[in-house]
Design a protein around this motif. Sequence first.
Motif, PDB file in Angstrom:
ATOM      1  N   PRO A 260       3.315  24.832 -27.453  1.00  0.00           N
ATOM      2  CA  PRO A 260       1.947  24.154 -27.213  1.00  0.00           C
ATOM      3  C   PRO A 260       2.358  22.821 -26.866  1.00  0.00           C
ATOM      4  O   PRO A 260       3.672  22.088 -26.879  1.00  0.00           O
ATOM      5  N   ALA A 261       1.165  22.077 -26.579  1.00  0.00           N
ATOM      6  CA  ALA A 261       1.152  20.469 -26.574  1.00  0.00           C
ATOM      7  C   ALA A 261       0.041  20.319 -27.428  1.00  0.00           C
ATOM      8  O   ALA A 261      -0.764  20.602 -27.609  1.00  0.00           O
ATOM      9  N   TYR A 262       0.505  18.878 -28.186  1.00  0.00           N
ATOM     10  CA  TYR A 262      -0.505  18.251 -29.074  1.00  0.00           C
ATOM     11  C   TYR A 262      -1.023  16.768 -28.422  1.00  0.00           C
ATOM     12  O   TYR A 262      -0.208  16.232 -28.169  1.00  0.00           O
ATOM     13  N   PHE A 263      -2.240  16.741 -28.738  1.00  0.00           N
ATOM     14  CA  PHE A 263      -3.160  15.580 -28.181  1.00  0.00           C
ATOM     15  C   PHE A 263      -3.833  14.968 -29.263  1.00  0.00           C
ATOM     16  O   PHE A 263      -4.700  15.336 -29.938  1.00  0.00           O
ATOM     17  N   LEU A 264      -3.182  13.797 -29.706  1.00  0.00           N
ATOM     18  CA  LEU A 264      -3.790  13.085 -31.152  1.00  0.00           C
ATOM     19  C   LEU A 264      -4.670  11.753 -30.663  1.00  0.00           C
ATOM     20  O   LEU A 264      -4.189  11.091 -29.692  1.00  0.00           O
ATOM     21  N   GLU A 265      -5.383  11.482 -31.676  1.00  0.00           N
ATOM     22  CA  GLU A 265      -6.018  10.257 -31.479  1.00  0.00           C
ATOM     23  C   GLU A 265      -6.657   9.490 -32.751  1.00  0.00           C
ATOM     24  O   GLU A 265      -6.784  10.303 -33.743  1.00  0.00           O
ATOM     25  N   ALA A 266      -6.253   8.169 -32.778  1.00  0.00           N
ATOM     26  CA  ALA A 266      -6.711   7.507 -34.060  1.00  0.00           C
ATOM     27  C   ALA A 266      -7.264   6.540 -33.792  1.00  0.00           C
ATOM     28  O   ALA A 266      -6.993   5.582 -32.758  1.00  0.00           O
ATOM     29  N   LYS A 267      -8.393   6.158 -34.411  1.00  0.00           N
ATOM     30  CA  LYS A 267      -9.422   4.810 -33.922  1.00  0.00           C
ATOM     31  C   LYS A 267      -9.508   3.838 -34.960  1.00  0.00           C
ATOM     32  O   LYS A 267     -10.171   2.997 -34.777  1.00  0.00           O
ATOM     33  N   LYS A 268      -8.746   3.873 -35.916  1.00  0.00           N
ATOM     34  CA  LYS A 268      -8.971   2.843 -37.236  1.00  0.00           C
ATOM     35  C   LYS A 268      -7.789   2.835 -37.708  1.00  0.00           C
ATOM     36  O   LYS A 268      -6.712   3.769 -37.849  1.00  0.00           O
ATOM     37  N   THR A 269      -7.464   1.433 -38.462  1.00  0.00           N
ATOM     38  CA  THR A 269      -5.967   1.271 -39.141  1.00  0.00           C
ATOM     39  C   THR A 269      -5.961   2.036 -40.312  1.00  0.00           C
ATOM     40  O   THR A 269      -7.037   2.479 -40.888  1.00  0.00           O
ATOM     41  N   PRO A 270      -4.575   2.212 -40.419  1.00  0.00           N
ATOM     42  CA  PRO A 270      -4.279   3.000 -42.016  1.00  0.00           C
ATOM     43  C   PRO A 270      -4.776   2.479 -43.031  1.00  0.00           C
ATOM     44  O   PRO A 270      -5.050   1.327 -43.225  1.00  0.00           O
ATOM     45  N   GLU A 271      -5.314   3.415 -43.957  1.00  0.00           N
ATOM     46  CA  GLU A 271      -5.640   2.713 -45.334  1.00  0.00           C
ATOM     47  C   GLU A 271      -4.283   2.031 -45.925  1.00  0.00           C
ATOM     48  O   GLU A 271      -4.734   0.858 -46.714  1.00  0.00           O
ATOM     49  N   PHE A 272      -3.198   2.532 -45.893  1.00  0.00           N
ATOM     50  CA  PHE A 272      -2.076   1.893 -46.568  1.00  0.00           C
ATOM     51  C   PHE A 272      -0.688   1.930 -45.666  1.00  0.00           C
ATOM     52  O   PHE A 272      -0.276   3.401 -45.686  1.00  0.00           O
ATOM     53  N   CYS A 273      -0.326   0.894 -45.360  1.00  0.00           N
ATOM     54  CA  CYS A 273       0.935   1.281 -44.380  1.00  0.00           C
ATOM     55  C   CYS A 273       1.812  -0.099 -44.543  1.00  0.00           C
ATOM     56  O   CYS A 273       1.579  -1.386 -44.033  1.00  0.00           O
ATOM     57  N   GLU A 274       2.890  -0.079 -45.478  1.00  0.00           N
ATOM     58  CA  GLU A 274       3.491  -1.085 -45.952  1.00  0.00           C
ATOM     59  C   GLU A 274       4.899  -0.887 -45.924  1.00  0.00           C
ATOM     60  O   GLU A 274       5.354   0.527 -46.059  1.00  0.00           O
ATOM     61  N   ARG A 275       5.942  -1.623 -46.052  1.00  0.00           N
ATOM     62  CA  ARG A 275       7.184  -1.409 -46.131  1.00  0.00           C
ATOM     63  C   ARG A 275       7.685  -0.867 -47.405  1.00  0.00           C
ATOM     64  O   ARG A 275       7.041  -1.232 -48.512  1.00  0.00           O
ATOM     65  N   LYS A 276       8.480   0.116 -47.547  1.00  0.00           N
ATOM     66  CA  LYS A 276       8.917   0.998 -48.457  1.00  0.00           C
ATOM     67  C   LYS A 276       7.925   1.367 -49.460  1.00  0.00           C
ATOM     68  O   LYS A 276       8.118   1.343 -50.586  1.00  0.00           O
ATOM     69  N   ALA A 277       7.097   1.977 -48.859  1.00  0.00           N
ATOM     70  CA  ALA A 277       5.846   2.615 -49.743  1.00  0.00           C
ATOM     71  C   ALA A 277       5.346   4.068 -48.728  1.00  0.00           C
ATOM     72  O   ALA A 277       5.282   3.689 -47.444  1.00  0.00           O
ATOM     73  N   PRO A 278       5.080   4.877 -49.439  1.00  0.00           N
ATOM     74  CA  PRO A 278       4.467   6.072 -48.584  1.00  0.00           C
ATOM     75  C   PRO A 278       3.150   5.750 -47.670  1.00  0.00           C
ATOM     76  O   PRO A 278       2.341   4.955 -48.236  1.00  0.00           O
ATOM     77  N   LEU A 279       3.273   6.399 -46.726  1.00  0.00           N
ATOM     78  CA  LEU A 279       1.713   5.763 -45.705  1.00  0.00           C
ATOM     79  C   LEU A 279       0.627   6.774 -46.320  1.00  0.00           C
ATOM     80  O   LEU A 279       0.745   7.856 -46.758  1.00  0.00           O
TER      81      LEU A 279
END
Length: 327
Positions: A260-279
């Motif tokens: 298969p092929a996958y088509f992804l879309e994201a329209k808003k910034t992540p809730e938590f995206c920081e260095r040395k911390a889980p996403l």
Amino acid sequence: MLFNVFLPFAVFLLAPGASAKWKYFRAGNAADSTVTPQPGFALMGGGEQAPALKFLCERANGGDFLILRANTEDDLAQKVNEEIRALCPLNSAATIVFGEREDSDDPNLLKRIGQAEAIFIAGGDQSNYVRFWQDTPVEEALNRHVAGGKPIGGSSAGLAVLGEFSFSSMIDTIRSDAALADPYGNKVTISRDFLRIPLLTGIITDTHFAKRDRMGRLVVFLARILQDGWAKQVRAIAVEEGAAVLLEADGQAKVIGAGPAYFLEAKKTPEFCERKAPLTFNGITVHRAASGASFSVKDWKGPGGDDYQLSAVNGELKASGLKHAIY
């Protein structure tokens, strides 16, 4: 027109300057073709599949087909040239093998790129392509090729550099679990603004997808693009190894091959995206299209397939709206 001087197999080593490392191999007619090609894009998830290469080959309209590689064996370049010529009638099939960044300034090399009716960027290590080509005359030549309505494609590393954004692998590859645990880890290297393919604007690609469990890292790439302010919304096309997405100039795509092929879309910034911390990142939409399915990259939808929501919660992927595994 096609010239009638035919070389059954020709190999040229062009190194006009002391620092030049590039090699040029050509099979077929030594003279340039002047036919008019047709546009199209072959997005291959890994492996040089004959149907996807034939898609590009046919759009070359009997002209000159050029393969770009970095640091590969001479006999492999020769072998693939002959395989391309067996797929459909061509004036020639040729390969340029890059050895260093300085090659990208060579006017003889640039002339070869400019004469090609179709270009295929081979697999390997995409960091070589970024290091050797970005912000050089080769980048300009490739963008002129695209703007001229000529077909282009890539497999694996070659696909990775076709979108507006790309995982550049400048340090090494990155596994999904490591990326989700630290989205700013030093191996999460993302580049942008290399090739300008209008249909792939705002898109990042990924390859060998389900086989190498890359959904997690792709979600991290989307998160980073949004978190770093590179885009207000971002999309992704991820292609399984042995599969390809054949994209027409009108934005209609067809999935072919083994997976298969996958088509992804994201329209808003992540809730938590920081260095040395889980996403933590919610609201990603996914459309999974099986082999044989179609998809419109302009409308970002396709008939059939699986549509579901994907989130990363404290570094772990969670899917909703899907009855079975993510892949």
